[in-house]
Design a protein around this motif. Structure first.
Motif, PDB file in Angstrom:
ATOM      1  N   ILE A  59       0.853  -1.169   0.000  1.00 15.27           N
ATOM      2  CA  ILE A  59       0.000   0.000   0.000  1.00 15.27           C
ATOM      3  C   ILE A  59       0.898   1.231   0.000  1.00 15.27           C
ATOM      4  O   ILE A  59       1.977   1.221   0.601  1.00 15.27           O
ATOM      5  CB  ILE A  59      -0.946   0.000   1.224  1.00 15.27           C
ATOM      6  CG1 ILE A  59      -1.948   1.152   1.139  1.00 15.27           C
ATOM      7  CG2 ILE A  59      -0.155   0.039   2.525  1.00 15.27           C
ATOM      8  CD1 ILE A  59      -3.044   1.060   2.204  1.00 15.27           C
ATOM      9  N   THR A  68      -2.828   3.659  -3.145  1.00 19.23           N
ATOM     10  CA  THR A  68      -2.941   2.472  -3.994  1.00 19.23           C
ATOM     11  C   THR A  68      -2.680   1.249  -3.112  1.00 19.23           C
ATOM     12  O   THR A  68      -1.806   1.282  -2.233  1.00 19.23           O
ATOM     13  CB  THR A  68      -1.925   2.497  -5.141  1.00 19.23           C
ATOM     14  OG1 THR A  68      -0.598   2.618  -4.603  1.00 19.23           O
ATOM     15  CG2 THR A  68      -2.211   3.666  -6.088  1.00 19.23           C
ATOM     16  N   ILE A  69      -3.437   0.155  -3.349  1.00 22.07           N
ATOM     17  CA  ILE A  69      -3.338  -1.053  -2.538  1.00 22.07           C
ATOM     18  C   ILE A  69      -3.199  -2.256  -3.458  1.00 22.07           C
ATOM     19  O   ILE A  69      -3.863  -2.345  -4.492  1.00 22.07           O
ATOM     20  CB  ILE A  69      -4.582  -1.232  -1.633  1.00 22.07           C
ATOM     21  CG1 ILE A  69      -4.805   0.009  -0.758  1.00 22.07           C
ATOM     22  CG2 ILE A  69      -4.425  -2.454  -0.743  1.00 22.07           C
ATOM     23  CD1 ILE A  69      -6.058  -0.067   0.092  1.00 22.07           C
ATOM     24  N   ASP A  70      -2.336  -3.184  -3.054  1.00 23.23           N
ATOM     25  CA  ASP A  70      -2.189  -4.434  -3.787  1.00 23.23           C
ATOM     26  C   ASP A  70      -3.511  -5.200  -3.729  1.00 23.23           C
ATOM     27  O   ASP A  70      -4.143  -5.314  -2.676  1.00 23.23           O
ATOM     28  CB  ASP A  70      -1.061  -5.261  -3.151  1.00 23.23           C
ATOM     29  CG  ASP A  70      -0.687  -6.469  -4.001  1.00 23.23           C
ATOM     30  OD1 ASP A  70      -1.617  -7.205  -4.412  1.00 23.23           O
ATOM     31  OD2 ASP A  70       0.513  -6.677  -4.223  1.00 23.23           O
ATOM     32  N   ASP A  71      -3.926  -5.755  -4.845  1.00 20.08           N
ATOM     33  CA  ASP A  71      -5.219  -6.449  -4.914  1.00 20.08           C
ATOM     34  C   ASP A  71      -5.309  -7.608  -3.926  1.00 20.08           C
ATOM     35  O   ASP A  71      -6.386  -7.907  -3.394  1.00 20.08           O
ATOM     36  CB  ASP A  71      -5.466  -6.959  -6.340  1.00 20.08           C
ATOM     37  CG  ASP A  71      -5.711  -5.819  -7.317  1.00 20.08           C
ATOM     38  OD1 ASP A  71      -6.074  -4.716  -6.843  1.00 20.08           O
ATOM     39  OD2 ASP A  71      -5.539  -6.028  -8.529  1.00 20.08           O
ATOM     40  N   TRP A  73      -4.156  -7.753  -0.997  1.00 19.26           N
ATOM     41  CA  TRP A  73      -4.289  -7.268   0.370  1.00 19.26           C
ATOM     42  C   TRP A  73      -5.432  -6.255   0.500  1.00 19.26           C
ATOM     43  O   TRP A  73      -5.618  -5.655   1.567  1.00 19.26           O
ATOM     44  CB  TRP A  73      -2.998  -6.598   0.827  1.00 19.26           C
ATOM     45  CG  TRP A  73      -1.823  -7.523   0.938  1.00 19.26           C
ATOM     46  CD1 TRP A  73      -1.060  -8.009  -0.080  1.00 19.26           C
ATOM     47  CD2 TRP A  73      -1.300  -8.059   2.143  1.00 19.26           C
ATOM     48  NE1 TRP A  73      -0.069  -8.823   0.398  1.00 19.26           N
ATOM     49  CE2 TRP A  73      -0.183  -8.872   1.784  1.00 19.26           C
ATOM     50  CE3 TRP A  73      -1.611  -7.937   3.489  1.00 19.26           C
ATOM     51  CZ2 TRP A  73       0.590  -9.547   2.716  1.00 19.26           C
ATOM     52  CZ3 TRP A  73      -0.841  -8.616   4.429  1.00 19.26           C
ATOM     53  CH2 TRP A  73       0.233  -9.421   4.035  1.00 19.26           C
ATOM     54  N   LYS A  74      -6.194  -6.096  -0.529  1.00 16.09           N
ATOM     55  CA  LYS A  74      -7.146  -4.982  -0.593  1.00 16.09           C
ATOM     56  C   LYS A  74      -8.143  -4.983   0.555  1.00 16.09           C
ATOM     57  O   LYS A  74      -8.499  -3.919   1.075  1.00 16.09           O
ATOM     58  CB  LYS A  74      -7.883  -5.034  -1.938  1.00 16.09           C
ATOM     59  CG  LYS A  74      -8.722  -3.799  -2.210  1.00 16.09           C
ATOM     60  CD  LYS A  74      -9.256  -3.827  -3.638  1.00 16.09           C
ATOM     61  CE  LYS A  74     -10.007  -2.540  -3.952  1.00 16.09           C
ATOM     62  NZ  LYS A  74     -10.527  -2.556  -5.336  1.00 16.09           N
ATOM     63  N   ASP A  75      -8.616  -6.161   0.972  1.00 11.95           N
ATOM     64  CA  ASP A  75      -9.652  -6.229   2.006  1.00 11.95           C
ATOM     65  C   ASP A  75      -9.092  -6.248   3.420  1.00 11.95           C
ATOM     66  O   ASP A  75      -9.854  -6.255   4.388  1.00 11.95           O
ATOM     67  CB  ASP A  75     -10.519  -7.480   1.797  1.00 11.95           C
ATOM     68  CG  ASP A  75     -11.252  -7.454   0.465  1.00 11.95           C
ATOM     69  OD1 ASP A  75     -11.559  -6.336  -0.001  1.00 11.95           O
ATOM     70  OD2 ASP A  75     -11.506  -8.538  -0.097  1.00 11.95           O
ATOM     71  N   SER A  78      -5.185  -1.017   5.516  1.00 13.58           N
ATOM     72  CA  SER A  78      -5.605   0.387   5.444  1.00 13.58           C
ATOM     73  C   SER A  78      -4.549   1.219   6.149  1.00 13.58           C
ATOM     74  O   SER A  78      -3.730   0.704   6.924  1.00 13.58           O
ATOM     75  CB  SER A  78      -6.979   0.593   6.094  1.00 13.58           C
ATOM     76  OG  SER A  78      -6.947   0.273   7.472  1.00 13.58           O
TER      77      SER A  78
END
Length: 489
Positions: A59, A68-71, A73-75, A78
Motif C-alpha cells: 500500500i 494504492t493497494i495491492d489487490d 491485500w485490498k480487504d 488500510s
C-alpha cells in the motif's frame, strides 16, 4: 554560501537514507494489529509499505493523498488517517514476517527513512466447552519474548484476574480459574505489555450453565391468579452446539421438593416431583398429585421450568432442579418459595358485634426487612388504619356490616411489592330463628335454675322442721293442773 548549503543538504540526505530501525510488534491470528509509522518530517511525504522481501508496495500514499493497494491485500489493509500507520485486519499465520515502511520527503531535498517491523505471534489455545464448576486452564504463548515483556489476564467483564481469588497466574503466562460459572462465559483476554506498547490475544470460552437462580425467595400467595413459576433453563442461544462435546450430553434430571416447617407435618421429607429418564429420547415422569404444569419440559429438552396453578400453604419450601450429564457432572438450581396466607377467625362467617381476628402470615414470623399493608373495604369501620408498618395481626373488636367485603394484605420489601393475598369477609346479622332458639334455651335454663332453687329451699325447710331440739328440758302439762302453771314430773 550557496554551495555550502547544497553540500549540507546532500550530507543530510545520505545519512537519512541509510538510517533504519527494527521494531517488534505482537499480533494474533484473526486479530488486528497496527504498525506505527514513526513521527518524522513533514506530513506531505510518500509513504510505502512492503511485505518481506517484496519489491512491490502493499500500500502506498503519495504527497497529494492518493492511495494504492495491492489487490491481494485490498480487504485487509488500510492506513491511519492521522499518521499513515499500517492497519492489518484478520491476520493470517503467513503474515508473521517482516514489514517495511519507507518514507520519502522531497522538500526541500530528497530524504528517505526506512523502518522494519517484525510481526511476532502471540496466541491463546482454545479450550473445549466447560460445565459450571469445572476449572478453566489457559496459556498465553509468545513466539519471541523480549526483555521486559509482561502478561496479564482480563475476564469477559474486563476485570483484572490478579484481583480474582479463584485465579492462579503463572510466570509462563498460564491461567487457572477454579469453579467457573455462567458469568465466565465469553472472551478472555491476554494483555501483553512490551516496549511501551500493548498487544491483545483473545480466546472464547464456552461455559454450560443454567441461568442464575433467584437470590431471594419466590413470593406468591394462596389467592394469586398467576401460576407459581420455577425457572430452570439454559440460556438461549446456547454458547455452543451440544454436539461439540459428547461428554456433556444430558443423561437425566429431576425436580425435588423439601417442605418447610410452615408447610405441615412433612417437614424435611424430600419429595420427587419430576424425573427425567435417560434417552434417547428423554422422557419425563411427573408426580400428578402436585398438579404441576410440565409443558415447557415436553417442548424443549433445554428448558426444565415448572409451573403450578392453585398454590396452597403446602407449597412452602425449597425446590431443587438437577440436570445430570455424563461423567457424573451435575448442575443444580435451588429456590425457596414463600406463600402468603390470610387467616380469618371466625371463618367463613362472622356476626355483627362479634370480634374478628385477621392474620397475614408466611407461616413463620416476618423478617425485619418485610412488612405488610392492609387494604380494608372502602367503608370499613377500621379506617384509617394508620401509618406503616401495619401489624401482621389485625383485630376488629365489634364487627359491623360495613366491615364485610374484600380484605387485602400486601407484602412489601423496602419499596417493592412482593405479593398480596385477598379474603372476602362476611359479616351477617344473627337470624330470627337463632334468636328464638337462644330465647327458648335461656328460658329453659332459667326454669331449671328456679326448679333447682325451689327444691333446695324445700329440702332445707324440711330439715329444719324435723331436726330435734337440743339442750332443752322436756315439759308437759298435768292432767289435773294446779294453780299457777306447770310442774315438773
Amino acid at each position: 554560501m550557496k554551495y555550502v548549503s547544497g553540500f549540507l543538504s546532500i550530507i543530510i540526505a545520505l545519512f537519512s537514507s541509510t538510517g533504519a530501525e527494527d521494531v517488534f510488534v505482537y499480533g494474533q491470528v484473526g486479530g488486528t494489529v497496527t504498525l506505527p509509522r514513526l513521527k518524522w518530517g513533514s506530513e506531505s511525504v510518500l509513504v510505502q509499505w512492503y511485505f518481506g522481501t517484496d519489491t512491490k508496495p502493499l500500500i502506498s500514499r503519495n504527497a497529494q493523498g492518493r492511495e494504492t493497494i495491492d489487490d491481494q491485500w485490498k480487504d485487509r489493509l488500510s492506513l491511519s488517517k492521522t499518521d499513515f500507520s499500517l492497519i492489518i485486519n484478520n491476520i493470517r499465520l503467513e503474515d508473521f514476517k517482516s514489514f517495511k515502511c519507507e518514507l520519502k520527503d522531497f522538500r526541500p531535498t530528497q530524504i528517505n527513512t526506512v523502518t522494519t517491523f517484525r510481526l511476532s505471534h502471540v496466541s491463546v489455545q482454545p479450550v473445549s466447552p466447560l460445565l459450571a464448576g469445572e476449572n478453566l486452564n489457559l496459556k498465553c504463548d509468545i513466539k519471541e519474548i523480549f526483555e521486559g515483556t509482561q502478561r496479564r489476564w482480563l475476564s469477559p467483564q474486563k476485570q483484572d484476574l490478579n484481583e480474582d481469588k479463584r485465579a492462579k497466574i503463572g510466570n509462563d503466562g498460564s491461567l487457572t480459574v477454579m469453579s467457573v460459572t455462567g458469568q465466565d462465559n465469553g472472551e478472555w483476554t491476554c494483555v501483553v505489555t512490551y516496549q511501551d506498547r500493548v498487544a491483545y490475544a483473545i480466546t472464547s470460552v464456552s461455559v454450560i450453565d443454567l441461568i442464575p437462580a433467584h437470590s431471594q425467595p419466590i413470593y406468591t400467595s394462596v389467592s394469586s391468579l398467576s401460576p407459581l413459576r420455577l425457572p430452570c433453563l439454559f440460556p438461549i442461544p446456547l454458547p455452543l452446539s451440544w454436539s461439540d462435546s459428547q461428554e456433556k450430553v444430558i443423561q437425566g434430571g429431576h425436580w425435588t421438593f423439601t417442605p418447610s416447617a410452615a408447610a405441615g407435618s412433612l417437614t424435611g421429607v424430600v419429595q420427587t416431583l419430576v424425573n427425567l429418564s435417560p434417552g434417547p429420547p428423554l422422557a419425563w415422569v411427573v408426580n400428578q398429585e402436585r398438579g404441576l404444569d410440565v409443558s415447557a419440559l415436553r417442548r424443549n429438552d433445554l428448558n426444565f421450568t415448572l409451573s403450578k396453578k392453585g398454590v396452597t400453604e403446602g407449597d412452602r419450601g425449597e425446590y431443587t432442579c438437577t440436570v445430570e450429564f455424563q461423567r457424573d457432572y451435575t448442575l443444580k438450581r435451588r429456590m425457596r418459595v414463600e406463600v402468603l396466607q390470610l387467616i380469618s377467625s371466625p371463618f367463613p362467617v362472622a356476626f355483627v358485634g362479634q370480634e374478628v381476628n385477621l392474620t397475614c402470615t408466611l407461616g413463620q414470623p416476618l423478617t425485619s426487612d418485610l412488612e405488610v399493608k392492609w387494604i380494608p373495604p372502602r367503608h370499613s369501620s377500621l379506617l384509617p388504619l394508620g401509618s406503616s408498618p401495619h401489624p401482621a395481626h389485625l383485630t376488629i373488636p365489634e364487627a359491623r356490616d360495613r366491615d364485610g367485603g374484600r380484605w387485602s394484605c400486601e407484602l412489601w420489601k423496602n419499596k417493592t411489592k412482593l405479593t398480596s393475598v385477598v379474603i372476602t369477609l362476611k359479616i351477617e346479622r344473627v337470624p330470627m330463628d337463632v334468636w328464638l332458639l337462644v330465647t327458648i334455651c335461656a328460658a329453659a335454663v332459667i326454669f331449671i335454675l328456679l326448679l333447682v332453687l325451689t327444691v333446695i329451699l324445700i329440702r332445707r325447710h324440711r330439715q329444719r322442721v324435723m331436726m330435734p331440739r337440743r339442750g332443752k328440758r322436756r315439759i308437759c302439762r298435768c292432767k289435773d293442773p294446779k294453780p299457777k302453771g306447770f310442774y315438773r314430773n
